[in-house]
Structure formats: C-alpha cells, structure tokens
Design a protein around this motif. Structure first.
Motif, PDB file in Angstrom:
ATOM      1  N   GLN A   7     -11.072  -1.734   1.546  1.00  0.00           N
ATOM      2  CA  GLN A   7     -10.281  -1.291   0.402  1.00  0.00           C
ATOM      3  C   GLN A   7     -11.086  -0.335  -0.473  1.00  0.00           C
ATOM      4  O   GLN A   7     -10.544   0.646  -0.979  1.00  0.00           O
ATOM      5  CB  GLN A   7      -9.799  -2.494  -0.413  1.00  0.00           C
ATOM      6  N   ILE A   8     -12.355  -0.605  -0.645  1.00  0.00           N
ATOM      7  CA  ILE A   8     -13.202   0.301  -1.431  1.00  0.00           C
ATOM      8  C   ILE A   8     -13.268   1.671  -0.758  1.00  0.00           C
ATOM      9  O   ILE A   8     -13.163   2.708  -1.415  1.00  0.00           O
ATOM     10  CB  ILE A   8     -14.605  -0.297  -1.624  1.00  0.00           C
ATOM     11  N   ILE A   9     -13.414   1.689   0.549  1.00  0.00           N
ATOM     12  CA  ILE A   9     -13.423   2.957   1.281  1.00  0.00           C
ATOM     13  C   ILE A   9     -12.071   3.659   1.127  1.00  0.00           C
ATOM     14  O   ILE A   9     -12.010   4.876   0.910  1.00  0.00           O
ATOM     15  CB  ILE A   9     -13.758   2.717   2.766  1.00  0.00           C
ATOM     16  N   HIS A  10     -10.987   2.887   1.199  1.00  0.00           N
ATOM     17  CA  HIS A  10      -9.641   3.451   1.093  1.00  0.00           C
ATOM     18  C   HIS A  10      -9.408   4.090  -0.274  1.00  0.00           C
ATOM     19  O   HIS A  10      -8.911   5.216  -0.355  1.00  0.00           O
ATOM     20  CB  HIS A  10      -8.604   2.356   1.355  1.00  0.00           C
ATOM     21  N   ASP A  19      -2.270   7.635  -7.430  1.00  0.00           N
ATOM     22  CA  ASP A  19      -2.402   7.257  -6.024  1.00  0.00           C
ATOM     23  C   ASP A  19      -2.470   5.743  -5.829  1.00  0.00           C
ATOM     24  O   ASP A  19      -2.262   5.259  -4.721  1.00  0.00           O
ATOM     25  CB  ASP A  19      -3.658   7.891  -5.412  1.00  0.00           C
ATOM     26  N   THR A  20      -2.777   5.004  -6.887  1.00  0.00           N
ATOM     27  CA  THR A  20      -2.866   3.548  -6.754  1.00  0.00           C
ATOM     28  C   THR A  20      -1.506   2.917  -6.491  1.00  0.00           C
ATOM     29  O   THR A  20      -1.438   1.767  -6.059  1.00  0.00           O
ATOM     30  CB  THR A  20      -3.495   2.905  -7.999  1.00  0.00           C
ATOM     31  N   PHE A  21      -0.434   3.635  -6.746  1.00  0.00           N
ATOM     32  CA  PHE A  21       0.902   3.108  -6.493  1.00  0.00           C
ATOM     33  C   PHE A  21       1.379   3.433  -5.081  1.00  0.00           C
ATOM     34  O   PHE A  21       2.552   3.616  -4.819  1.00  0.00           O
ATOM     35  CB  PHE A  21       1.897   3.616  -7.545  1.00  0.00           C
ATOM     36  N   GLY A  27      -1.577  -1.260   4.618  1.00  0.00           N
ATOM     37  CA  GLY A  27      -0.197  -0.814   4.612  1.00  0.00           C
ATOM     38  C   GLY A  27       0.716  -1.643   3.723  1.00  0.00           C
ATOM     39  O   GLY A  27       1.930  -1.451   3.723  1.00  0.00           O
ATOM     40  N   PHE A  28       0.140  -2.575   2.932  1.00  0.00           N
ATOM     41  CA  PHE A  28       0.929  -3.380   2.002  1.00  0.00           C
ATOM     42  C   PHE A  28       1.009  -2.677   0.659  1.00  0.00           C
ATOM     43  O   PHE A  28       0.061  -2.024   0.225  1.00  0.00           O
ATOM     44  CB  PHE A  28       0.304  -4.758   1.790  1.00  0.00           C
ATOM     45  N   PHE A  29       2.142  -2.836  -0.023  1.00  0.00           N
ATOM     46  CA  PHE A  29       2.297  -2.267  -1.357  1.00  0.00           C
ATOM     47  C   PHE A  29       1.725  -3.260  -2.357  1.00  0.00           C
ATOM     48  O   PHE A  29       2.353  -4.234  -2.735  1.00  0.00           O
ATOM     49  CB  PHE A  29       3.777  -1.980  -1.661  1.00  0.00           C
ATOM     50  N   ARG A  30       0.477  -3.033  -2.747  1.00  0.00           N
ATOM     51  CA  ARG A  30      -0.216  -3.898  -3.703  1.00  0.00           C
ATOM     52  C   ARG A  30      -0.880  -3.012  -4.756  1.00  0.00           C
ATOM     53  O   ARG A  30      -2.090  -2.801  -4.744  1.00  0.00           O
ATOM     54  CB  ARG A  30      -1.240  -4.766  -2.990  1.00  0.00           C
ATOM     55  N   PRO A  31      -0.092  -2.495  -5.694  1.00  0.00           N
ATOM     56  CA  PRO A  31      -0.665  -1.560  -6.663  1.00  0.00           C
ATOM     57  C   PRO A  31      -1.706  -2.191  -7.580  1.00  0.00           C
ATOM     58  O   PRO A  31      -2.629  -1.500  -8.016  1.00  0.00           O
ATOM     59  CB  PRO A  31       0.554  -1.066  -7.445  1.00  0.00           C
ATOM     60  N   VAL A  32      -1.585  -3.483  -7.879  1.00  0.00           N
ATOM     61  CA  VAL A  32      -2.583  -4.122  -8.741  1.00  0.00           C
ATOM     62  C   VAL A  32      -3.941  -4.124  -8.048  1.00  0.00           C
ATOM     63  O   VAL A  32      -4.968  -3.789  -8.645  1.00  0.00           O
ATOM     64  CB  VAL A  32      -2.150  -5.554  -9.123  1.00  0.00           C
ATOM     65  N   LYS A  33      -3.943  -4.476  -6.791  1.00  0.00           N
ATOM     66  CA  LYS A  33      -5.194  -4.469  -6.031  1.00  0.00           C
ATOM     67  C   LYS A  33      -5.763  -3.055  -5.954  1.00  0.00           C
ATOM     68  O   LYS A  33      -6.955  -2.852  -6.168  1.00  0.00           O
ATOM     69  CB  LYS A  33      -4.952  -5.024  -4.632  1.00  0.00           C
ATOM     70  N   ALA A 149       1.083 -11.405  -9.699  1.00  0.00           N
ATOM     71  CA  ALA A 149       0.834 -12.082  -8.422  1.00  0.00           C
ATOM     72  C   ALA A 149       1.550 -11.370  -7.283  1.00  0.00           C
ATOM     73  O   ALA A 149       0.978 -11.171  -6.211  1.00  0.00           O
ATOM     74  CB  ALA A 149       1.272 -13.535  -8.503  1.00  0.00           C
ATOM     75  N   CYS A 150       2.793 -11.009  -7.508  1.00  0.00           N
ATOM     76  CA  CYS A 150       3.576 -10.386  -6.434  1.00  0.00           C
ATOM     77  C   CYS A 150       3.063  -9.009  -6.045  1.00  0.00           C
ATOM     78  O   CYS A 150       3.138  -8.636  -4.879  1.00  0.00           O
ATOM     79  CB  CYS A 150       5.041 -10.291  -6.842  1.00  0.00           C
ATOM     80  N   PHE A 151       2.556  -8.261  -7.006  1.00  0.00           N
ATOM     81  CA  PHE A 151       2.085  -6.918  -6.690  1.00  0.00           C
ATOM     82  C   PHE A 151       0.607  -6.867  -6.338  1.00  0.00           C
ATOM     83  O   PHE A 151       0.052  -5.798  -6.180  1.00  0.00           O
ATOM     84  CB  PHE A 151       2.391  -5.957  -7.832  1.00  0.00           C
ATOM     85  N   SER A 152      -0.025  -8.015  -6.213  1.00  0.00           N
ATOM     86  CA  SER A 152      -1.417  -8.022  -5.789  1.00  0.00           C
ATOM     87  C   SER A 152      -1.621  -8.810  -4.509  1.00  0.00           C
ATOM     88  O   SER A 152      -2.646  -8.698  -3.865  1.00  0.00           O
ATOM     89  CB  SER A 152      -2.299  -8.618  -6.875  1.00  0.00           C
ATOM     90  N   TYR A 153      -0.652  -9.601  -4.138  1.00  0.00           N
ATOM     91  CA  TYR A 153      -0.791 -10.481  -2.993  1.00  0.00           C
ATOM     92  C   TYR A 153       0.496 -10.398  -2.188  1.00  0.00           C
ATOM     93  O   TYR A 153       1.507  -9.904  -2.674  1.00  0.00           O
ATOM     94  CB  TYR A 153      -1.044 -11.914  -3.491  1.00  0.00           C
ATOM     95  N   GLU A 154       0.493 -10.887  -1.002  1.00  0.00           N
ATOM     96  CA  GLU A 154       1.688 -10.843  -0.173  1.00  0.00           C
ATOM     97  C   GLU A 154       2.654 -11.935  -0.639  1.00  0.00           C
ATOM     98  O   GLU A 154       3.120 -12.764   0.120  1.00  0.00           O
ATOM     99  CB  GLU A 154       1.347 -11.030   1.304  1.00  0.00           C
ATOM    100  N   ALA A 155       2.964 -11.917  -1.921  1.00  0.00           N
ATOM    101  CA  ALA A 155       3.717 -13.001  -2.541  1.00  0.00           C
ATOM    102  C   ALA A 155       5.213 -12.900  -2.330  1.00  0.00           C
ATOM    103  O   ALA A 155       5.933 -13.846  -2.607  1.00  0.00           O
ATOM    104  CB  ALA A 155       3.434 -13.023  -4.040  1.00  0.00           C
TER     105      ALA A 155
END
Length: 174
Positions: A7-10, A19-21, A27-33, A149-155
């Motif tokens: 993720q750091i490389i990405h 770009d964080t969005f 390939g998961f949509f996790r904008p918080v992460k 939680a939902c936007f940072s994890y596969e919640a």
C-alpha cells in the motif's frame, strides 16, 4: 496479507489527495486507508518502522474500547468483560496486527465498528431518558464511525452480520 508494504508503494504514485478516492493496491475502494497511507508517506517518507510502532500503539489504544464494548453484553460481570477482551486481543487476526501484517484495515475498522456500537448504545440511552437532541448527536457520531469502518475495511460484507448479531444480543433484554 502483507499489504501495508504494498500500500505504501501504491500511494507513492499518487499525485494529489484526490487520488486517495480510488482503489487501493488490491482493487478495493478503501479511501480512508488510502488517505492514511498517503498522509503518512507524504509527511514522513521512508519511516516504515515508525509506522509499525504507530500500529502497535493504535492496537493498544483499541483494547480499552473493546473492553467497554464487551461491557454492553456483561454489565454486571467485569471478569467476563476482561476474559472476552483478552480472547479478542489474542485472536490470530489481531496477533497479525501486532506483527504488523495488514494492520491498518483491522485497526481502523476495529475503531470504527467498536465505537459505532458504543456510540449507538449511548444514543439509545439518551433517547430513553428523553434527551433526543443529545441522542441525535451520538447517532450522528455512530454513523460517522460506521462509515469510517466501511470505507477502511471490507465491511460491506461483514457489517450486516455484525449489526444483526448486536441487535439480537442486546434486544433480548429490551
């Protein structure tokens, strides 16, 4: 999954905060992460050891919140609260957090979910006591934590199960 390194490389290829969005490296949509890693890599580049220590501190900060969460189930039995918290902290998924394997998803998702449950219960108590305005503030805070939680994890998959479990357990007393 050793995805913090990847993720750091990405996120190092991101040119702006917009770009964080986008999706993370899996390939998961996790904008918080993405936002957390983008901020970290922008402010303190090449400080991965400090990131790992931060993950441990965040994990240790989550333990009292989990203890309070289990207090929702066992209000008069603190030894069961402590036992469940100890089991939670020793679970294989959390052992990987301490080992710095895929920790960001679990930590941010954990804060979001556990605080959601605690804030929601606080809003319910305020509604029952007739303080609806304060209850709405706590409900809003609960929704923010749920969104975190939902936007940072596969919640999106696990959230309905957790919410159903919470309502099933807590509504037995009501």
């Amino acid at each position: 999954m050793f995805d913090d390194d990847h993720q750091i490389i990405h996120v190092s290829s991101f040119t702006s905060i917009a770009d964080t969005f986008s999706v993370d490296f899996l390939g998961f949509f996790r904008p918080v992460k993405n936002l957390i890693f983008y901020t970290w890599s922008s402010l303190l580049p090449d400080q991965y050891q400090a990131w790992r220590l931060t993950a441990v501190v965040l994990f240790l900060g989550l333990i009292p919140i989990v203890y309070r969460f289990f207090g929702l189930f066992w209000k008069d039995q603190p030894y069961l609260q402590l036992f469940c918290t100890a089991l939670w902290a020793c679970a294989p998924a959390l052992t990987t957090v301490v080992s710095w394997i895929s920790s960001t998803n679990i930590l941010v998702g954990g804060y979001g979910f556990f605080l959601y449950f605690l804030f929601y219960e606080k809003s319910y108590e305020l509604d029952q006591s007739g303080e609806q305005y304060k209850g709405y503030v706590w409900k809003f805070a609960a929704l923010l934590m749920f969104g975190l939680a939902c936007f940072s994890y596969e919640a999106s998959i696990t959230a309905p199960v957790l919410l159903g479990l919470k309502e099933f357990v807590l509504n037995q007393e009501r």
